[in-house]
Design an enzyme around this catalytic site. Structure first.
Site, PDB file in Angstrom:
ATOM      1  N   SER A   1      -3.120   6.145  12.406  1.00  0.00           N
ATOM      2  CA  SER A   1      -4.113   6.038  13.482  1.00  0.00           C
ATOM      3  C   SER A   1      -4.071   4.670  14.152  1.00  0.00           C
ATOM      4  O   SER A   1      -4.910   4.366  14.993  1.00  0.00           O
ATOM      5  CB  SER A   1      -5.519   6.292  12.932  1.00  0.00           C
ATOM      6  OG  SER A   1      -5.646   7.596  12.439  1.00  0.00           O
TER       7      SER A   1
ATOM      8  N   GLY B   1      -8.763   2.798   9.420  1.00  0.00           N
ATOM      9  CA  GLY B   1      -8.439   4.191   9.170  1.00  0.00           C
ATOM     10  C   GLY B   1      -8.462   5.007  10.439  1.00  0.00           C
ATOM     11  O   GLY B   1      -8.183   4.506  11.537  1.00  0.00           O
TER      12      GLY B   1
ATOM     13  N   ARG C   1       6.661   2.041  10.542  1.00  0.00           N
ATOM     14  CA  ARG C   1       5.875   2.876   9.631  1.00  0.00           C
ATOM     15  C   ARG C   1       6.687   3.184   8.379  1.00  0.00           C
ATOM     16  O   ARG C   1       7.910   3.370   8.424  1.00  0.00           O
ATOM     17  CB  ARG C   1       5.510   4.184  10.341  1.00  0.00           C
ATOM     18  CG  ARG C   1       4.617   5.137   9.556  1.00  0.00           C
ATOM     19  CD  ARG C   1       3.265   4.552   9.280  1.00  0.00           C
ATOM     20  NE  ARG C   1       2.288   5.585   8.925  1.00  0.00           N
ATOM     21  CZ  ARG C   1       1.148   5.347   8.293  1.00  0.00           C
ATOM     22  NH1 ARG C   1       0.837   4.119   7.928  1.00  0.00           N
ATOM     23  NH2 ARG C   1       0.306   6.324   8.033  1.00  0.00           N
TER      24      ARG C   1
ATOM     25  N   ASP D   1      -1.498   9.089   3.436  1.00  0.00           N
ATOM     26  CA  ASP D   1      -1.854   9.442   4.812  1.00  0.00           C
ATOM     27  C   ASP D   1      -1.269  10.786   5.228  1.00  0.00           C
ATOM     28  O   ASP D   1      -1.574  11.287   6.303  1.00  0.00           O
ATOM     29  CB  ASP D   1      -1.367   8.360   5.787  1.00  0.00           C
ATOM     30  CG  ASP D   1      -2.428   7.294   6.014  1.00  0.00           C
ATOM     31  OD1 ASP D   1      -3.549   7.471   5.520  1.00  0.00           O
ATOM     32  OD2 ASP D   1      -2.138   6.294   6.686  1.00  0.00           O
TER      33      ASP D   1
ATOM     34  N   THR E   1      -4.148  -2.928   7.649  1.00  0.00           N
ATOM     35  CA  THR E   1      -4.808  -2.575   8.826  1.00  0.00           C
ATOM     36  C   THR E   1      -5.647  -3.629   8.939  1.00  0.00           C
ATOM     37  O   THR E   1      -6.663  -3.491   9.325  1.00  0.00           O
ATOM     38  CB  THR E   1      -5.196  -1.282   8.539  1.00  0.00           C
ATOM     39  OG1 THR E   1      -4.185  -0.382   8.258  1.00  0.00           O
ATOM     40  CG2 THR E   1      -6.040  -0.886   9.655  1.00  0.00           C
TER      41      THR E   1
END
Length: 629
Positions: A514, A536, A161, A489, A449
């Site tokens: 998420s 998302g 991340r 985010d 994503t």
């Protein structure tokens, strides 16, 4: 001072914004499509009343400021609907790769055929996706990887991340009046860019678990970048609707013609700058990305952005560390369902939903899907309420993982569900966080994503979700790849009711995600299902739907992915537009649901292991394919 037209527009704009901020349905629509987008907390009505007159004046200014015009068509849909193509399950005996793009799937299976393992294939897939699916993921972003090593029986979890720069402060996304910025005011430009993590994470995984030489895994992407690849219909449609890429010369010149139109479907995109970056990483390792000339160009691009310049430093890049974390697992029926823990909220929230739902007989609802939608949405309200209260970066916040996944706690939470009536907005559970409860849950006796799923011939499994957040990220391109906007985010509002928000911006912190790459094991501890999705904060609902479809309804993976999407994120109940589930709206409203019918563009890709066979499923809402041997 202002023209009559401007004043009229400002009044309309003020009404729209005020309604959005006070109406959770419209607020949710504003955030529904981010690559890994978390909804921002909606201020309470008292706070809004105090800020309303400031809003009127700021609306006058904004309506006459055409740098970021806000209109109804500007509601963010960066990974929006580009149509649906029905797909059939793909079957194989030995190995399989399922990704969001045929070229990426081909690269992955080619690596497996050369003797590589699932980790090797994942690296090749991600590099190709950087090129062919630039709106979704890439080396300018981050991700999470879940790996099952068949030889040792270990389940391993890796965190790539992004992190906030060292200069980041909690008011990063507030305007001078203390109000949260408009969505696109925040994401476009350098301020939203976090330190990319995916390259360092993949290097860590390869060092520990890879098989083929590192440099070989970059060759498919390098060749495609040098020789060009055809623009797909989906990429063309997204570029046609995109409003911000053309504000940056590098991005504009790469994707668009001189007349401002996207380069047409089928025309070749050649990306020699990206080929050069990939060659450097292939030959020198991840240090070539995090130090030296590439790092200098990333910092310069972020900090010299003509819109929202950032504050990234070379030290931020050089000091980035991928992390190996404990996976989180929980029983669902007779299965062990495993996913990623914090800083992703996806795994815990999805497991909470399943823990609540397993107290109901979902198998009997296959012929009554509207009953499932009701139960599923109510379970989602409860789980998302806990998510918003308790989950953030575990290096900064104490997380009561054990309590959140305790079966008795979830049984009590689920007892609030009325089979005939919606509970409305759910409150978080009554959990007091102690230091000891920071511990993660381990999987029984195991040590330890865009989305793609891989199984190799030796039974090793990779489930990986990666993202640059919004479609096309920050819109900043450096050396042929787009930079993320993952810092959006974080919650824009750092303090609520006098208390600091867990997911507020802080230096070197990882924003809550998420992403929910998932592996399901049977009673013999063998993997039987590998899946995940972009989308998302709706990722959690997308993945849980697939699991219910396979595990409760006995669908194959393709059938489960193709089911209409639905659920609640503790806001209105969402039904996928253009599907037969949209007809459930009136019935659900009669039960007290607030319902919105919207596109719910998942990108679920998965592999099911059944009776000695691999069954691959690709989301009909995207261009992905399954390829196996």
């Amino acid at each position: 001072m202002f023209s009559p037209l401007c004043i009229a527009l400002a009044i309309c704009y003020t009404q729209i914004i005020a309604q959005k901020l006070c109406d959770p349905q419209l607020a949710l629509i504003d955030m529904r499509y981010g690559g890994d987008r978390d909804e921002q907390t909606i201020p309470d009505s008292g706070t809004m009343q105090l800020k309303f007159f400031k809003l009127i004046f700021s609306s006058l200014v904004l309506c006459c400021n055409f740098v970021f015009p806000v209109r109804t068509q500007d509601l963010p849909a960066p990974e929006g609907d580009t149509g649906r193509t029905e797909k059939q399950a793909v079957r194989a005996k030995r190995q399989m790769v399922v990704t969001a793009n045929p070229l990426a799937s081909q690269a992955g299976i080619a690596i497996l055929r050369r003797g590589g393992n699932a980790v090797d294939a994942a690296i090749a897939v991600q590099m190709v996706l950087t090129l062919v699916e630039p709106q979704s993921s890439g080396i300018g972003g981050g991700g999470f990887l879940l790996l099952y090593d068949d030889a040792t029986g270990k389940l391993l979890s890796y965190d790539g991340r992004e992190t906030a720069p060292g200069k980041a402060r909690s008011d990063r996304f507030l305007n001078p009046e203390g109000n949260p910025l408009n969505y696109f005011q925040a994401i476009v430009g350098g301020k939203s860019v976090g330190v990319p993590g995916v390259v360092r994470m993949l290097e860590m995984v390869h060092r520990e678990e890879g098989k083929l030489p590192w440099r070989e895994l970059f060759q498919p992407a390098i060749q495609l970048a040098e020789n060009g690849f055809p623009i797909s219909p989906r990429l063309y449609q997204l570029l046609s609707r995109e409003k911000y890429l053309q504000r940056f010369p590098n991005s504009r010149d790469y994707f668009y013609l001189a007349n401002g139109q996207p380069k047409p479907v089928g025309s070749k995109l050649v990306n020699r700058p990206l080929a050069g970056v990939l060659k450097a990483i292939a030959n020198q390792g991840a240090d070539a990305f995090y130090q030296g000339e590439i790092a200098k160009d990333i910092v310069a691009t972020v900090n010299n952005s003509p819109i929202n310049p950032g504050d990234l430093t070379l030290a931020d890049l050089a000091n980035y560390q991928a992390k190996k974390r404990d996976p989180i697992c929980s029983l669902y029926r007779v299965y062990q369902v495993c996913s990623i823990g914090p800083p992703s909220s996806g795994g815990i929230t999805m497991l909470q939903m399943l823990g609540i739902l397993q107290n109901f007989d979902l198998a009997s609802l296959k012929s009554k899907p509207i009953e499932l939608v009701h139960l599923f949405s109510e379970a989602g309200r409860l789980a998302y309420a806990d998510r918003d209260r308790f989950l953030a970066d575990p290096d900064f916040v104490k997380i009561p993982t054990g309590r959140l996944l305790d079966p008795q706690y979830l049984r009590v939470r689920g007892s609030a569900i009325d089979l005939n009536r919606s509970m409305g907005k759910a409150a978080p559970g009554n959990i007091v966080v102690s230091f000891e409860e920071r511990r993660s849950i381990h999987w029984l006796d195991l040590p330890a994503t865009t989305h793609f799923s891989i199984v190799d011939k030796d039974g090793n499994v990779v489930s990986m979700t990666s993202s640059i957040e919004s479609g096309f990220g920050s819109r900043l391109m450096v050396r042929g790849f787009l930079l993320n906007n993952q810092l959006t985010d974080f919650n824009f509002i750092p303090v609520e009711n006098g208390q600091p928000v867990a997911n507020r911006v802080e230096a070197w912190k990882r924003p809550r995600s998420s992403m929910s790459p998932t592996i399901v094991f049977n009673a013999q501890k063998q993997p039987i299902l590998i899946t995940g999705s972009p989308g998302g904060s709706a990722i959690i609902n997308f993945v849980a739907k697939v699991l219910v479809g396979v595990l409760d309804w006995n669908l194959d993976i393709q059938e489960a992915i193709s089911l209409p999407n639905f659920g609640s994120r503790n806001r209105p109940t969402e039904l996928e537009a253009g599907t037969n589930y949209a007809s459930f709206k009136a019935d659900l409203e009669s039960r007290g649901h607030q319902v919105i019918v919207i596109p719910l563009n998942s990108g679920s890709h998965g592999i099911q292991v059944k009776n000695g066979e691999l069954i691959g499923g690709a989301d009909p809402r995207r261009e992905g394919v399954a390829i196996g041997d």
